[in-house]
Write an enzyme that holds these catalytic residues in place. Structure first.
Site, PDB file in Angstrom:
ATOM      1  N   GLU A   1       0.783  -1.235   0.000  1.00 44.22           N
ATOM      2  CA  GLU A   1       0.000   0.000   0.000  1.00 44.22           C
ATOM      3  C   GLU A   1       0.818   1.290   0.000  1.00 44.22           C
ATOM      4  O   GLU A   1       0.327   2.322   0.482  1.00 44.22           O
ATOM      5  CB  GLU A   1      -0.916  -0.010   1.231  1.00 44.22           C
ATOM      6  CG  GLU A   1      -0.202   0.166   2.600  1.00 44.22           C
ATOM      7  CD  GLU A   1       0.137  -1.138   3.305  1.00 44.22           C
ATOM      8  OE1 GLU A   1       0.245  -2.176   2.633  1.00 44.22           O
ATOM      9  OE2 GLU A   1       0.311  -1.107   4.539  1.00 44.22           O
TER      10      GLU A   1
ATOM     11  N   GLU B   1      -5.721  -2.555  -0.378  1.00 43.81           N
ATOM     12  CA  GLU B   1      -4.598  -1.602  -0.455  1.00 43.81           C
ATOM     13  C   GLU B   1      -5.116  -0.164  -0.498  1.00 43.81           C
ATOM     14  O   GLU B   1      -4.538   0.732   0.107  1.00 43.81           O
ATOM     15  CB  GLU B   1      -3.707  -1.885  -1.671  1.00 43.81           C
ATOM     16  CG  GLU B   1      -3.157  -3.311  -1.759  1.00 43.81           C
ATOM     17  CD  GLU B   1      -2.547  -3.841  -0.478  1.00 43.81           C
ATOM     18  OE1 GLU B   1      -1.977  -3.049   0.284  1.00 43.81           O
ATOM     19  OE2 GLU B   1      -2.654  -5.061  -0.229  1.00 43.81           O
TER      20      GLU B   1
ATOM     21  N   HIS C   1      -6.065   1.049   2.932  1.00 44.96           N
ATOM     22  CA  HIS C   1      -4.901   1.365   3.773  1.00 44.96           C
ATOM     23  C   HIS C   1      -4.559   2.857   3.711  1.00 44.96           C
ATOM     24  O   HIS C   1      -3.880   3.359   4.601  1.00 44.96           O
ATOM     25  CB  HIS C   1      -3.666   0.591   3.292  1.00 44.96           C
ATOM     26  CG  HIS C   1      -3.432  -0.711   4.014  1.00 44.96           C
ATOM     27  ND1 HIS C   1      -3.512  -0.836   5.373  1.00 44.96           N
ATOM     28  CD2 HIS C   1      -3.079  -1.941   3.552  1.00 44.96           C
ATOM     29  CE1 HIS C   1      -3.222  -2.087   5.721  1.00 44.96           C
ATOM     30  NE2 HIS C   1      -2.971  -2.786   4.633  1.00 44.96           N
TER      31      HIS C   1
HETATM   32  N1  B3K Z   1       1.248  -4.312   4.049  1.00 43.24           N
HETATM   33  C1  B3K Z   1       1.568  -5.276   3.034  1.00 43.24           C
HETATM   34  C2  B3K Z   1       2.255  -6.487   3.548  1.00 43.24           C
HETATM   35  C3  B3K Z   1       3.689  -6.308   3.801  1.00 43.24           C
HETATM   36  C4  B3K Z   1       4.332  -7.602   4.189  1.00 43.24           C
HETATM   37  C5  B3K Z   1       5.758  -7.442   4.554  1.00 43.24           C
HETATM   38  N2  B3K Z   1       6.385  -8.696   4.847  1.00 43.24           N
HETATM   39  C6  B3K Z   1       0.364  -5.686   2.273  1.00 43.24           C
HETATM   40  C7  B3K Z   1      -0.922  -5.537   2.955  1.00 43.24           C
HETATM   41  O1  B3K Z   1      -1.200  -6.116   3.981  1.00 43.24           O
HETATM   42  O2  B3K Z   1      -1.715  -4.790   2.482  1.00 43.24           O
HETATM   43 ZN    ZN Z   2      -2.777  -4.837   4.539  1.00 46.55          ZN
END
Ligand code: B3K
Ligand code: ZN
Length: 874
Positions: free
Chosen positions: A273, A307, A310
């Site tokens: 994101e 995403e 987020h």
């Molecule tokens: N925030 C990222 C995931 C990151 C993972 C790092 N090992 C995707 C998500 O949850 O939207």
């Molecule tokens: Zn996430």
């Protein structure tokens, strides 16, 4: 067991209780990337400001794969004695209270197979910084509570990398000498380093726009490989639906002028994101009816939404430290679940989510890797992007939503965002906002964040003279480091049906309240007793509606009552669960050598199959037997071969008993032209379940082969291919080879080709999987390919993975070591199945432990893999 010879971990355990605010803040950072295939040079100019009155040295995170070329403070080059560089940090011994640090680092993106930090994949440069990838780009306080404004200049060869992207808005671009060009991006919103992103490459762009509720024009771009442009329209439509939904349901608008998404084929996870520049795994962007199944389309929409959501829950309000990961992930999963529920079918989405939770999270919670939604310690944070943090975290949010209702929950969200916009906060801050908005006391509820393990509810129902008494006992088994559990505060939704199957609302005494057709009971004590008065004769209770709490629940309802609920319950989850429980009872008695002569499930199956009133997709769910893994979870000692045998036998029995009707209904559904609307998706779902039953009948081969050859879409083609792969049909191999030849240039379809084979129910699956590793299209470097073969086999094919002799375990151990040499994050994601030896027979248990030990004794194993193997072997 022999002693382990493994080298000790390089990384130390980090504890939540040790959290300290940073010694320095960063107000601004200006980065310049000069990108070339021989290497990348990064110049970082960072404005630091001391956060405390101490004279602490400046300690910056930095990884072992970059070279420090130069360092200056306020323009003065530092003497070698003024700083120290180690494999994990850069320390400048003495700095003023405010200063500009200029650091030049040299990176090697082409040889970065870890896919973390800056890497080069399929001809493009891209970054992945969450959780701690930014420290592999430059020296920096790589922690989420340091928020800074970023300006990024990217320089690269124009012909090879025509597209240059970073976060925020593009403020300048132009040509340079030597065939190079540049672009400058500025992100006006302060952000943590994990949200930084850069992409440089040759992409085709799908362009569109969105006008926000307040009239702001937002440019939307989806960048994909030029040949994939025709597969990006569903992602674009999903993005626009997400933007609109977040405005309507949460009042949240997008905040920049541009929103970019880039799809890349080598990616450790689903998507990322990064502020204004999401980087996606192609799997969650590309979809066309020819190449993607209905489930793929739904995942694209869900991940695009996730995403996007987020942007507020994660980016504008971010995490103080990585122990708070569920603050953004649990909440954002909850939001994407709600989005999908509103776009498609709420009840079917709930079933999907419950299935995933049970498959991944309940399994995690009952094994050596169990941890709370807010963990207390970690070695490698990437190992904590788990089903517990994500999916159980979402259930925790959902329980608050159930306890206070949608309207109050929205007030809590407004308060949370209003209070914390632009800040890095904690799960506690979220709960306090919810308490303040609702007036509820969530003190006991907070245990959901700190206690690991799946609670167990035992419900005993007695009825006498029109009064129904519910006695509910809750308990939770010990988990690593948590031998004793306190009782949880949770909502339990129940309902009543009269003897004709109509909903009724009998009076409830203290502790419960009716919300439309369901009654909300709040559980807090180890034992709770509720009474319903004036319950008519023959009424049946429906328990755990909507799966209102992430618990396992046992009750004393009879087979007859379950069959009744399976036929009439208006709550989709409770109706489906009744079917699952009825089927499980039949199985388990059979596995335990006491077959049910006149199984209630068989009769209920007959009835459900002929139900033409109910949504076909839901009928498909009722007709789908609990998976081998579901059934295994219900056994004291896991007997994978026994479960497999009995399940196959029951499928065959049900198929043969209902053959004519199955064929009749299948034939009726197998008409019409392809469409992606909900009704068509539902019909396809049912049709393909019916085909699965037909496939085990003597005439099955003809139906499967005909559908496989005639299919005009990937859903029908894959459903038939999976059945072919399970079968002994004569032309099985020929058709499988033909599929490969047709699709060999489409990576996502070839992933499916690997997966169907890994999921095969045949007894020679392990040998087949071993051969597939040698296949020219298999690669240890591509995470999608690894997951499509290795994870599918070890996580989803219970019978094959546990085949006697331990070949499945040895195969997985070997794969972990091979993948680890390139990509520790992806390797670590493969470890969990090897830790599930507790309920196996003594021989299998030993074989699994031997495999873990074998991995741990390998030299140079990563911290990621080591942490999980050590926990798994304990
Ligand atoms: N925030 C990222 C995931 C990151 C993972 C790092 N090992 C995707 C998500 O949850 O939207
Ligand atoms: Zn996430």
């Amino acid at each position: 067991m022999d002693a382990l010879e493994a080298t000790p971990a390089i990384k130390q355990e980090i504890f939540l209780k040790d959290y300290q605010p940073p010694h320095f803040w960063v107000d601004e950072i200006s980065l310049c990337f000069n990108l070339g295939e021989k290497g990348a040079r990064v110049t970082a100019e960072t404005k630091f400001r001391r956060n405390s009155k101490t004279d602490n040295a400046l300690v910056l995170d930095g990884g072992p794969y970059m070279a420090l070329e130069s360092i200056t403070v306020d323009g003065t080059p530092l003497d070698e004695r003024a700083y120290t560089v180690s494999a994990t940090a850069l320390t400048v011994h003495s700095v003023p209270d405010q200063f500009l640090l200029k650091v030049v680092t040299k990176l090697d993106p082409v040889n970065n197979t870890r896919l973390e930090g800056l890497y080069h994949s399929s001809g493009n440069f891209c970054t992945q910084c969450e959780a701690q990838g930014f420290r592999h780009i430059t020296y920096y306080p790589d922690r989420p509570d340091v928020l800074a404004k970023y300006t990024v200049r990217i320089e690269a060869e124009q012909s090879k990398f025509p597209v240059l992207l970073s976060n925020g808005n593009r403020v300048a671009e132009g040509s340079m000498s030597g065939g190079y060009h540049y672009a400058v991006w500025e992100d006006p919103y302060p952000k943590p380093s994990y949200l930084f992103a850069l992409v440089a490459g040759d992409f085709a762009c799908r362009n569109d726009h969105f006008v926000t509720a307040s009239g702001k024009h937002v440019e939307l771009n989806i960048y994909v490989a030029p040949d994939d442009l025709n597969k990006s329209d569903y992602a674009m439509a999903s993005l626009k639906r997400s933007m609109k939904w977040d405005e309507e349901v949460f009042g949240l608008e997008y905040d920049l002028d541009i929103y970019n998404i880039v799809a890349v084929s080598d990616f450790n996870m689903g998507a990322m994101e990064n502020k204004g520049l999401n980087v996606f795994n192609t799997k969650y962007v590309l979809a066309s009816p020819e190449t993607a199944t209905d489930a793929d389309f739904s995942h694209v929409e869900g991940v695009i939404g996730h995403e996007y959501f987020h942007n507020w829950t994660g980016n504008r309000v971010t995490c103080r430290d990585w122990f708070q990961l569920s603050l953004k992930e649990g909440l954002t999963v909850f939001r994407d679940q709600e989005f999908t529920s509103d776009m498609a079918s709420r009840s079917l989405k709930r079933l999907d989510d419950v299935r995933i939770l049970r498959l991944l999270q309940f399994t995690e919670d009952s094994g050596p890797l169990a941890h709370p939604v807010r963990p207390e310690k970690y070695v490698e944070i990437n190992n904590f992007y788990t089903a517990t943090v994500y999916n159980k975290g979402a259930e925790v949010i959902r329980m608050m939503h159930t306890l206070m209702g949608a309207e109050t929950f929205r007030k809590g969200m407004d308060l949370y965002i209003g209070r914390h916009d632009g800040h890095a906060v904690t799960c506690e801050d979220f709960v306090v906002a919810m308490e303040d908005a609702s007036g509820l006391d969530l003190k006991q509820f907070r245990l959901w964040y700190s206690q690991a393990g799946t609670p167990h509810l035992k419900v005993n129902i007695t009825c006498s003279h029109g009064t129904a008494k519910l006695t509910i006992d809750q308990s939770c088994k010990p988990t690593p480091g948590q031998p004793d559990k306190k009782p949880y505060h949770m909502p339990l939704l129940v309902g009543w049906l009269d003897s004709a199957g109509n909903p009724i609302c009998p009076n409830i005494g203290a502790g419960g309240k009716w919300l439309k057709e369901s009654c909300l009971l709040e559980l807090k004590s180890p034992r709770e007793v509720f009474e319903f008065m004036d319950v008519p004769e023959g009424a049946v209770i429906s328990l755990h509606r909507q799966f209102s709490a992430p618990v396992k629940l046992d009750h004393n309802l009879s087979d007859k009552e379950l069959a009744f609920l399976m036929a009439y319950d208006s709550d989709a989850y409770a109706r489906w669960e009744a079917a699952q429980q009825l089927a499980s009872r039949q199985f388990l008695s059979e596995v335990n050598g006491k077959p049910l002569i006149d199984g209630a499930f068989e009769k209920a199956f007959h009835f459900a199959l002929r139900d033409e009133e109910t949504d076909p997709a839901f009928v498909a769910e009722l007709l789908t037997l609990p998976s081998e893994i579901d059934l295994g979870q219900k056994m004291q000692t896991l007997d994978p071969a026994g479960i497999h045998q009995v399940r196959e036998k029951l499928i065959k029995k049900l198929a043969l008993e209902n053959k004519e009707y199955l064929i009749k209904r299948y034939t009726k559904l197998n008409t019409g032209v392809y469409s992606l609307d909900q009704t068509s998706v539902a019909k396809r779902r049912l049709k393909n379940i019916l085909l699965a039953y037909i496939s085990v009948c003597p005439e099955g081969a003809t139906y499967v082969e005909t559908q496989f050859k005639a299919a005009d879409n990937m859903t029908d083609r894959m459903a038939a291919l999976q059945l072919l792969v399970h079968s002994d049909y004569e032309n099985r191999q020929e058709l499988l080879n033909g599929f490969y030849e047709t699709w060999h240039s489409n990576a996502l379809v070839i992933d499916k080709w690997f997966s169907v084979q890994a999921l095969s129910k045949r007894s020679d699956t392990v040998e087949m999987v071993l051969k597939l590793v040698e296949h020219p299209s298999f690669s240890f470097k591509n995470p999608n390919r690894v997951r499509s073969l290795v994870s599918a086999f070890s996580m989803l094919n219970q019978a094959a993975f546990h085949i006697s002799g331990g070949a499945g375990y040895r195969f997985l151990a070997e794969m972990i070591v091979k993948v680890d040499a390139y990509n520790p994050q992806t390797a670590a994601k493969l470890v969990a199945p090897l830790g599930r030896w507790q309920r196996l027979n003594a021989v299998a248990m030993r074989q699994m432990q031997e495999s873990l030990k074998w991995i741990l004794n390998k030299p140079n194993i990563s911290d990621d893999v080591r942490e999980l193997c050590l926990k798994s072997i304990e």
